[in-house]
Enzyme design. Sequence first.
Site, mmCIF file in Angstrom:
data_model
loop_
_atom_site.group_PDB
_atom_site.id
_atom_site.type_symbol
_atom_site.label_atom_id
_atom_site.label_comp_id
_atom_site.label_asym_id
_atom_site.label_seq_id
_atom_site.Cartn_x
_atom_site.Cartn_y
_atom_site.Cartn_z
ATOM 1 N N TYR A 243 8.675 -44.384 -25.655
ATOM 2 C CA TYR A 243 8.243 -45.784 -25.541
ATOM 3 C C TYR A 243 6.843 -45.949 -26.146
ATOM 4 C CZ TYR A 243 5.830 -43.251 -21.941
ATOM 5 O OH TYR A 243 5.067 -42.310 -21.302
ATOM 6 N N THR B 13 -1.748 -41.317 -18.424
ATOM 7 C CA THR B 13 -1.899 -40.086 -17.642
ATOM 8 C C THR B 13 -2.366 -38.889 -18.478
ATOM 9 O OG1 THR B 13 0.426 -39.476 -17.945
ATOM 10 C CG2 THR B 13 -0.133 -40.782 -15.983
ATOM 11 N N ASP B 14 -2.192 -38.964 -19.805
ATOM 12 C CA ASP B 14 -2.487 -37.775 -20.615
ATOM 13 C C ASP B 14 -3.951 -37.331 -20.506
ATOM 14 O OD1 ASP B 14 0.121 -37.631 -21.361
ATOM 15 O OD2 ASP B 14 -0.162 -38.326 -23.418
ATOM 16 N N LYS C 150 -3.428 -32.886 -14.740
ATOM 17 C CA LYS C 150 -2.014 -33.141 -15.047
ATOM 18 C C LYS C 150 -1.317 -31.799 -15.241
ATOM 19 C CE LYS C 150 0.984 -36.018 -17.877
ATOM 20 N NZ LYS C 150 1.132 -36.996 -18.962
ATOM 21 N N THR D 161 1.024 -45.474 -20.036
ATOM 22 C CA THR D 161 2.434 -45.695 -19.725
ATOM 23 C C THR D 161 2.610 -46.752 -18.657
ATOM 24 O OG1 THR D 161 3.024 -43.475 -20.382
ATOM 25 C CG2 THR D 161 4.504 -44.523 -18.826
ATOM 26 N N GLU E 114 -21.946 -12.952 -22.146
ATOM 27 C CA GLU E 114 -21.716 -13.886 -23.257
ATOM 28 C C GLU E 114 -21.161 -15.212 -22.715
ATOM 29 O OE1 GLU E 114 -19.969 -11.206 -22.649
ATOM 30 O OE2 GLU E 114 -17.917 -11.898 -22.397
HETATM 31 C C1 SIN Z 1 1.137 -41.639 -19.960
HETATM 32 O O1 SIN Z 1 0.453 -42.601 -19.650
HETATM 33 O O2 SIN Z 1 1.844 -41.079 -19.093
HETATM 34 C C2 SIN Z 1 1.222 -41.061 -21.339
HETATM 35 C C3 SIN Z 1 0.579 -41.877 -22.396
HETATM 36 C C4 SIN Z 1 -0.878 -42.057 -22.194
HETATM 37 O O3 SIN Z 1 -1.555 -41.162 -21.681
HETATM 38 O O4 SIN Z 1 -1.384 -43.107 -22.601
#
Ligand code: SIN
Length: 348
Positions: free
Chosen positions: A52, A118-119, A191, A38, A311
């Site tokens: 986006y 961020t993902d 996150k 992003t 386990e």
């Molecule tokens: C983000 O960057 O916040 C979401 C999309 C991504 O992880 O590329």
Amino acid sequence: MAVRFASVFLGAALALSASPLFAADAKPSVVIYATGGTIAGSSASSTDTTDYDAGKLGIETLIKAVPELSQVATVTGEQLANMPSQDMDQKTLLKLSKMINEKFKDPAVHGVVVTHGTDTLEETAFFLDLTVNSKKPVVIVGAMRPATAVGADGPMNLLEAVSLAANDKANGRGTMVVLNDRISSAFYATKTNSTTPDTFRAAEQGYLGGFVGITPRFYYSPAIPTGKMSFDVSKEESLPKVVILYSYQDQDSALLDAAIKDGAKGIVIAGMGNGSIPTRTKATVKKLMEQGIPVIRSTRTGSGFVSKKEEGIGSGFFSPQKSRILLSLALASGADMAAIERYFGMVE
Ligand code: SIN
């Protein structure tokens, strides 16, 4: 839009190639590796913060958008990839880690910044924390709003990340995550919110510091996380496949068996509570462990320690996604079951 970015690109390229790296009054040298996300996202609408396209703008455009970078560092940029981070893969991680280790051999380089979606930022950050063998700072940065949005957070996040990578006090702290004026340890940060800029946190371990203006301020002197492990990936071309399975009521062993048939060399279970798994899956987990296929029991709760049980191996403080990275690196290094248990036990 395309023409505007094309001219920005050219201007930035000229500015970059024209800036001497070692002038007498030179600022610390910081290299930015761009991978997309992003922070490099673009939309036709300035109010679009959810729909986006991530990974659209090049590193030169990102640098050009923040001329203040030259106040804190002499910056160079390299475009490693330009993708949404859902598409990040082990091949790119290995390449990035090797590039950073190589770059740090240059005494003139003070620190490195990685721009990232961020993902899956926490997975790349953790990977780099375990595989970059240097006291120099690696800072990984993203944004929750695309570059075209009103109140885009990327430019300030990038400026703070570079300011951190250029700062001597950042040495010896491993890989760090910067977003929303906060500095987190890549070892623990995750996150925690799908859309808001204050998303990266470590529920139990907290932040390492924050920014006053654009100057990093740490709460403590440098410290190494307890039981921190490190791996040499300089000769690795690929890593063993490790999959994550999510636990739920009514779960049976079908997906465990399917994962092994699909070539998994290790399995992480996002278990319930303290890594609990349904009774009907325990025999399969035990069998896999006896066959030398490690099964890590992590937790779907989002935080806390998962302890050892009969386990499967408890994941310690590691989330399922961090457990997958650690297990894959451990298997690549040839670690046996006892060594893997030690890594996840997180004791010195
Ligand atoms: C983000 O960057 O916040 C979401 C999309 C991504 O992880 O590329």
